[in-house]
Motif scaffolding. Sequence first.
Motif, mmCIF file in Angstrom:
data_model
loop_
_atom_site.group_PDB
_atom_site.id
_atom_site.type_symbol
_atom_site.label_atom_id
_atom_site.label_comp_id
_atom_site.label_asym_id
_atom_site.label_seq_id
_atom_site.Cartn_x
_atom_site.Cartn_y
_atom_site.Cartn_z
ATOM 1 N N SER A 42 0.604 -1.174 -0.103
ATOM 2 C CA SER A 42 0.070 -0.014 -0.041
ATOM 3 C C SER A 42 0.971 0.900 -0.478
ATOM 4 O O SER A 42 0.609 2.665 -0.875
ATOM 5 N N GLY A 43 1.995 1.728 0.997
ATOM 6 C CA GLY A 43 2.786 2.539 1.026
ATOM 7 C C GLY A 43 2.935 2.903 -0.717
ATOM 8 O O GLY A 43 3.675 4.048 -0.504
ATOM 9 N N LEU A 44 3.833 1.826 -1.074
ATOM 10 C CA LEU A 44 4.558 1.660 -2.093
ATOM 11 C C LEU A 44 4.197 2.408 -3.224
ATOM 12 O O LEU A 44 4.698 2.842 -4.306
ATOM 13 N N VAL A 45 2.174 1.717 -3.341
ATOM 14 C CA VAL A 45 1.378 2.256 -4.660
ATOM 15 C C VAL A 45 1.379 3.932 -4.600
ATOM 16 O O VAL A 45 1.123 4.371 -5.289
ATOM 17 N N LEU A 46 0.711 4.078 -3.144
ATOM 18 C CA LEU A 46 0.993 6.082 -2.644
ATOM 19 C C LEU A 46 2.054 6.406 -3.203
ATOM 20 O O LEU A 46 1.248 7.679 -3.381
ATOM 21 N N TYR A 47 2.836 5.822 -3.299
ATOM 22 C CA TYR A 47 3.875 6.655 -3.179
ATOM 23 C C TYR A 47 4.978 6.960 -4.727
ATOM 24 O O TYR A 47 4.761 7.850 -5.552
ATOM 25 N N ILE A 48 4.254 5.981 -5.316
ATOM 26 C CA ILE A 48 4.470 5.890 -6.977
ATOM 27 C C ILE A 48 3.703 6.829 -7.616
ATOM 28 O O ILE A 48 3.578 7.895 -7.958
ATOM 29 N N ILE A 49 2.210 6.587 -6.594
ATOM 30 C CA ILE A 49 0.729 7.497 -7.079
ATOM 31 C C ILE A 49 0.996 9.215 -6.797
ATOM 32 O O ILE A 49 0.979 10.017 -7.906
ATOM 33 N N LEU A 56 -5.577 16.297 -6.803
ATOM 34 C CA LEU A 56 -6.517 14.780 -7.095
ATOM 35 C C LEU A 56 -6.951 13.505 -6.849
ATOM 36 O O LEU A 56 -7.246 12.785 -6.515
ATOM 37 N N ILE A 57 -5.661 13.160 -8.075
ATOM 38 C CA ILE A 57 -5.539 11.843 -8.447
ATOM 39 C C ILE A 57 -4.931 11.240 -6.938
ATOM 40 O O ILE A 57 -5.291 10.367 -6.715
ATOM 41 N N ASN A 58 -3.922 12.289 -6.290
ATOM 42 C CA ASN A 58 -3.400 11.262 -5.344
ATOM 43 C C ASN A 58 -4.485 11.304 -3.870
ATOM 44 O O ASN A 58 -4.526 10.287 -3.620
ATOM 45 N N ALA A 59 -5.832 11.651 -3.758
ATOM 46 C CA ALA A 59 -6.720 11.943 -2.896
ATOM 47 C C ALA A 59 -7.369 10.507 -3.243
ATOM 48 O O ALA A 59 -7.876 9.563 -2.859
ATOM 49 N N VAL A 60 -7.547 11.024 -4.891
ATOM 50 C CA VAL A 60 -8.559 9.344 -4.910
ATOM 51 C C VAL A 60 -7.893 8.074 -4.986
ATOM 52 O O VAL A 60 -8.186 7.365 -4.118
ATOM 53 N N CYS A 61 -6.343 7.788 -5.610
ATOM 54 C CA CYS A 61 -5.707 6.719 -5.152
ATOM 55 C C CYS A 61 -5.600 6.140 -3.324
ATOM 56 O O CYS A 61 -5.665 5.442 -3.585
ATOM 57 N N PHE A 62 -5.435 7.372 -2.502
ATOM 58 C CA PHE A 62 -5.197 7.040 -1.342
ATOM 59 C C PHE A 62 -6.723 6.640 -0.969
ATOM 60 O O PHE A 62 -6.760 5.585 -0.661
ATOM 61 N N TYR A 63 -7.719 7.158 -1.349
ATOM 62 C CA TYR A 63 -9.011 6.814 -1.047
ATOM 63 C C TYR A 63 -9.687 4.713 -1.075
ATOM 64 O O TYR A 63 -9.800 4.171 -0.402
ATOM 65 N N VAL A 64 -9.179 4.852 -3.061
ATOM 66 C CA VAL A 64 -9.341 3.017 -3.542
ATOM 67 C C VAL A 64 -8.381 2.302 -2.904
ATOM 68 O O VAL A 64 -9.331 1.355 -2.523
ATOM 69 N N CYS A 65 -7.112 2.385 -3.239
ATOM 70 C CA CYS A 65 -6.216 2.020 -2.346
ATOM 71 C C CYS A 65 -6.516 1.438 -0.481
ATOM 72 O O CYS A 65 -6.514 0.123 -0.483
ATOM 73 N N ASN A 66 -6.997 2.382 -0.060
ATOM 74 C CA ASN A 66 -7.328 1.992 1.349
ATOM 75 C C ASN A 66 -8.668 0.772 1.105
ATOM 76 O O ASN A 66 -8.618 0.544 2.201
ATOM 77 N N PHE A 67 -9.263 1.141 0.625
ATOM 78 C CA PHE A 67 -10.718 1.040 0.489
ATOM 79 C C PHE A 67 -10.969 -0.844 -0.037
ATOM 80 O O PHE A 67 -11.207 -1.782 -0.011
ATOM 81 N N ILE A 82 -16.806 3.132 2.739
ATOM 82 C CA ILE A 82 -16.847 3.618 2.281
ATOM 83 C C ILE A 82 -16.673 5.198 3.259
ATOM 84 O O ILE A 82 -16.460 5.516 3.367
ATOM 85 N N PHE A 83 -17.549 4.496 4.306
ATOM 86 C CA PHE A 83 -18.443 5.690 5.567
ATOM 87 C C PHE A 83 -16.536 5.145 6.120
ATOM 88 O O PHE A 83 -15.877 6.618 6.923
ATOM 89 N N ALA A 84 -15.332 4.625 6.404
ATOM 90 C CA ALA A 84 -14.410 4.403 7.059
ATOM 91 C C ALA A 84 -13.006 4.997 6.181
ATOM 92 O O ALA A 84 -11.981 5.915 7.034
ATOM 93 N N ASN A 85 -13.405 4.943 4.569
ATOM 94 C CA ASN A 85 -12.471 5.373 3.759
ATOM 95 C C ASN A 85 -12.511 6.621 3.899
ATOM 96 O O ASN A 85 -11.435 7.901 3.326
ATOM 97 N N PHE A 86 -13.976 6.991 3.108
ATOM 98 C CA PHE A 86 -14.109 8.134 3.718
ATOM 99 C C PHE A 86 -13.661 9.742 5.418
ATOM 100 O O PHE A 86 -13.045 10.795 4.904
ATOM 101 N N VAL A 87 -13.575 8.681 5.914
ATOM 102 C CA VAL A 87 -13.147 9.675 7.446
ATOM 103 C C VAL A 87 -10.890 10.057 7.358
ATOM 104 O O VAL A 87 -11.100 10.735 7.619
ATOM 105 N N LEU A 88 -10.675 8.911 6.988
ATOM 106 C CA LEU A 88 -9.215 8.475 6.649
ATOM 107 C C LEU A 88 -8.957 9.761 5.631
ATOM 108 O O LEU A 88 -8.227 10.602 5.554
ATOM 109 N N LEU A 89 -9.524 9.598 3.904
ATOM 110 C CA LEU A 89 -9.107 10.664 3.338
ATOM 111 C C LEU A 89 -9.238 12.363 4.388
ATOM 112 O O LEU A 89 -8.391 13.470 3.535
ATOM 113 N N PHE A 90 -10.303 12.325 4.680
ATOM 114 C CA PHE A 90 -11.132 13.504 5.356
ATOM 115 C C PHE A 90 -9.470 14.092 5.868
ATOM 116 O O PHE A 90 -9.161 15.281 6.303
#
Length: 265
Positions: A42-49, A56-67, A82-90
Amino acid sequence: MISNICYAIVFLIESLISFYYFDFKFKRRISIKFIPISILLSGLVLYIINLIEIPLINAVCFYVCNFIILRICYNSSIKSGIFANFVLLFLMIITELIVILPFSVVSRFSLFESRSDAFILIIQAIMSKLLYFIFIWGVLKFSEKESKSTDSKFSILLCFLPIASIILMCTNVYLCTFYSVNNNFKIAIIIGNILILLSNIIVFYLHETTIKINRKYTQILLDYQQEKNTIDYYDLLREQNENSKILIHDITKHLKIIQQLSENK
């Protein structure tokens, strides 16, 4: 090269914080030995993105990856995921704004100048992740049923540790920014701040784990005491039953004697 490694570690810690939230919020589906592998991926994917440098792409990928990680590693419904990952993103967005905006004003740097300085950028990332972790911990602490317990009240005292850590990080940045410091010393400060961030996470994790273990132990003691009281109660009933049988036997014997005496006049 060193700055890229440090930034990769920061994103790895970001994934670790997400797993910290999931681990206390949901029931684990996979074995614990696969959790480090999931955190690393997960950390590797987020770092590459993040190398794309489009927020915006970073935020979307953060949400999708965590979901995806939540659905694979933990038992959760789609709605709760969906709710838990929205909390994390927010919380991640809020904490980054809380750190970057005042930091740029106090340090007399614009946002664009701070992004051109790798040292300031990494320290900002570390501070934002530390604040992000504290917000996550607060959400977990005040959303649990035992939030009004004595342990939870004393847990608030742990907040002095991250506050002191943030003050120390700000002091390091101030000294390195306004005084002549070589790059090796800056790298040492970055490594030290990363260790401080990890230390905060470890301390809070061990504290919460200890509380959970104590609660389970207390529940085991209560169950044992209840079982013991139940056994004592049934022993008392059995003893009373035996005494009743003896009494009935004696009464029956006396009635037979009275009957014989009555027949013999």
